[in-house]
Motif scaffolding. Structure first.
Motif, mmCIF file in Angstrom:
data_model
loop_
_atom_site.group_PDB
_atom_site.id
_atom_site.type_symbol
_atom_site.label_atom_id
_atom_site.label_comp_id
_atom_site.label_asym_id
_atom_site.label_seq_id
_atom_site.Cartn_x
_atom_site.Cartn_y
_atom_site.Cartn_z
ATOM 1 N N ASN A 28 0.808 -1.222 0.000
ATOM 2 C CA ASN A 28 0.000 0.000 0.000
ATOM 3 C C ASN A 28 0.838 1.267 0.000
ATOM 4 O OD1 ASN A 28 -2.849 -0.956 0.200
ATOM 5 N ND2 ASN A 28 -1.941 -2.066 1.905
ATOM 6 N N ARG A 29 2.072 1.141 -0.392
ATOM 7 C CA ARG A 29 2.975 2.294 -0.420
ATOM 8 C C ARG A 29 2.481 3.298 -1.463
ATOM 9 N NH1 ARG A 29 9.001 0.820 -0.596
ATOM 10 N NH2 ARG A 29 8.471 0.244 1.496
ATOM 11 N N ASP A 30 2.533 4.563 -1.114
ATOM 12 C CA ASP A 30 2.118 5.615 -2.034
ATOM 13 C C ASP A 30 3.085 5.726 -3.210
ATOM 14 O OD1 ASP A 30 -0.029 6.243 -0.448
ATOM 15 O OD2 ASP A 30 0.946 7.926 0.542
ATOM 16 N N VAL A 31 2.559 6.171 -4.319
ATOM 17 C CA VAL A 31 3.349 6.418 -5.515
ATOM 18 C C VAL A 31 3.513 7.924 -5.644
ATOM 19 C CG1 VAL A 31 3.398 6.194 -8.024
ATOM 20 C CG2 VAL A 31 2.425 4.363 -6.618
ATOM 21 N N LYS A 32 4.741 8.361 -5.880
ATOM 22 C CA LYS A 32 4.996 9.792 -6.016
ATOM 23 C C LYS A 32 4.484 10.269 -7.375
ATOM 24 C CE LYS A 32 8.499 13.308 -5.545
ATOM 25 N NZ LYS A 32 9.844 13.600 -5.129
ATOM 26 N N PHE A 33 3.788 11.411 -7.339
ATOM 27 C CA PHE A 33 3.226 11.999 -8.546
ATOM 28 C C PHE A 33 3.443 13.501 -8.448
ATOM 29 C CE2 PHE A 33 -0.558 13.912 -10.625
ATOM 30 C CZ PHE A 33 -0.311 13.481 -11.925
ATOM 31 N N THR A 34 4.192 14.062 -9.380
ATOM 32 C CA THR A 34 4.519 15.480 -9.351
ATOM 33 C C THR A 34 3.830 16.171 -10.517
ATOM 34 O OG1 THR A 34 6.681 14.913 -8.460
ATOM 35 C CG2 THR A 34 6.414 17.142 -9.331
ATOM 36 N N PHE A 35 3.276 17.349 -10.245
ATOM 37 C CA PHE A 35 2.680 18.136 -11.323
ATOM 38 C C PHE A 35 2.777 19.613 -10.984
ATOM 39 C CE2 PHE A 35 -0.669 17.407 -8.313
ATOM 40 C CZ PHE A 35 -1.513 18.503 -8.375
ATOM 41 N N TYR A 36 2.634 20.442 -11.994
ATOM 42 C CA TYR A 36 2.737 21.886 -11.816
ATOM 43 C C TYR A 36 1.354 22.490 -11.637
ATOM 44 C CZ TYR A 36 7.524 21.389 -13.353
ATOM 45 O OH TYR A 36 8.832 21.011 -13.443
ATOM 46 N N VAL A 37 1.294 23.508 -10.779
ATOM 47 C CA VAL A 37 0.059 24.266 -10.580
ATOM 48 C C VAL A 37 0.394 25.744 -10.691
ATOM 49 C CG1 VAL A 37 -1.058 22.540 -9.112
ATOM 50 C CG2 VAL A 37 0.341 24.311 -8.064
ATOM 51 N N THR A 38 -0.628 26.538 -10.924
ATOM 52 C CA THR A 38 -0.426 27.978 -10.988
ATOM 53 C C THR A 38 -0.175 28.511 -9.582
ATOM 54 O OG1 THR A 38 -2.743 28.528 -10.649
ATOM 55 C CG2 THR A 38 -2.032 28.144 -12.947
#
Length: 178
Positions: free
Chosen positions: A141-151
């Motif tokens: 159940n380990r989280d997966v890293k997810f990166t994204f840009y926001v304003t």
């Protein structure tokens, strides 16, 4: 996995065999365990340190918790410090196994509804299998890293809302999605 182990330092001498059994089982399963702060220090040593050193140690504990995959807490003897460590871990999304060898689980954690906190009564004979099962759960159940840009506007909003909810931004976003 890197695992943070904690227990009451006030009863370290009386509980040391239990603590060593848990830590040894984790190491034998191939994990790295952060436990020297419980196994190799006594309460008097901590009390005699100057305030600055105690504050530095507090920062180190928080760093260890944040760098761990999970926390294993032996809670047969009540400890405010252990409760703090459990609360910190759950606040930042780290799973916690709360072990107790006698009586009931700590009252505030016994019926806890957070899936990050699991309480188990254990014996020396069954602690290895309990740890194995919990660590399998953590691994699956380990989280997966997810990166994204926001304003900047979105960031400001997320930052304000997460502070209002007293949660990290990532936890706030997961709660929105859920």
């Amino acid at each position: 996995m890197v695992i943070y182990f904690t227990g009451s330092i006030a009863v370290q001498n009386a509980q040391k065999d239990k603590y060593l059994t848990i830590v040894s089982s984790l190491i034998s399963q191939g994990h790295t365990v952060i436990a020297d702060h419980i196994l190799n220090v006594n309460e008097d040593d901590v009390a005699k340190k100057p305030r600055k050193e105690r504050l530095e140690f507090h920062t180190k504990v928080e760093d260890w918790i944040q760098s761990s995959s999970c926390i294993i807490a032996e809670t047969s003897y009540p400890s405010v410090s252990v409760g703090y460590e459990i609360a910190l871990a759950t606040r930042i999304g780290i799973p916690v196994l709360v072990l107790h060898s006698t009586g009931h689980a700590p009252s505030l954690l016994a019926e806890h509804k957070n899936e990050l906190v699991i309480t188990e009564r254990y014996t020396k004979e069954m602690v290895g299998s309990i740890l194995h099962d919990f660590l399998s759960y953590v691994k699956d159940n380990r989280d997966v890293k997810f990166t994204f840009y926001v304003t900047p506007k979105h960031f400001k909003y997320i930052d304000e809302r997460s502070k209002a909810h007293k949660t990290p931004k990532s936890v706030y976003l997961r709660q929105l999605i859920d």
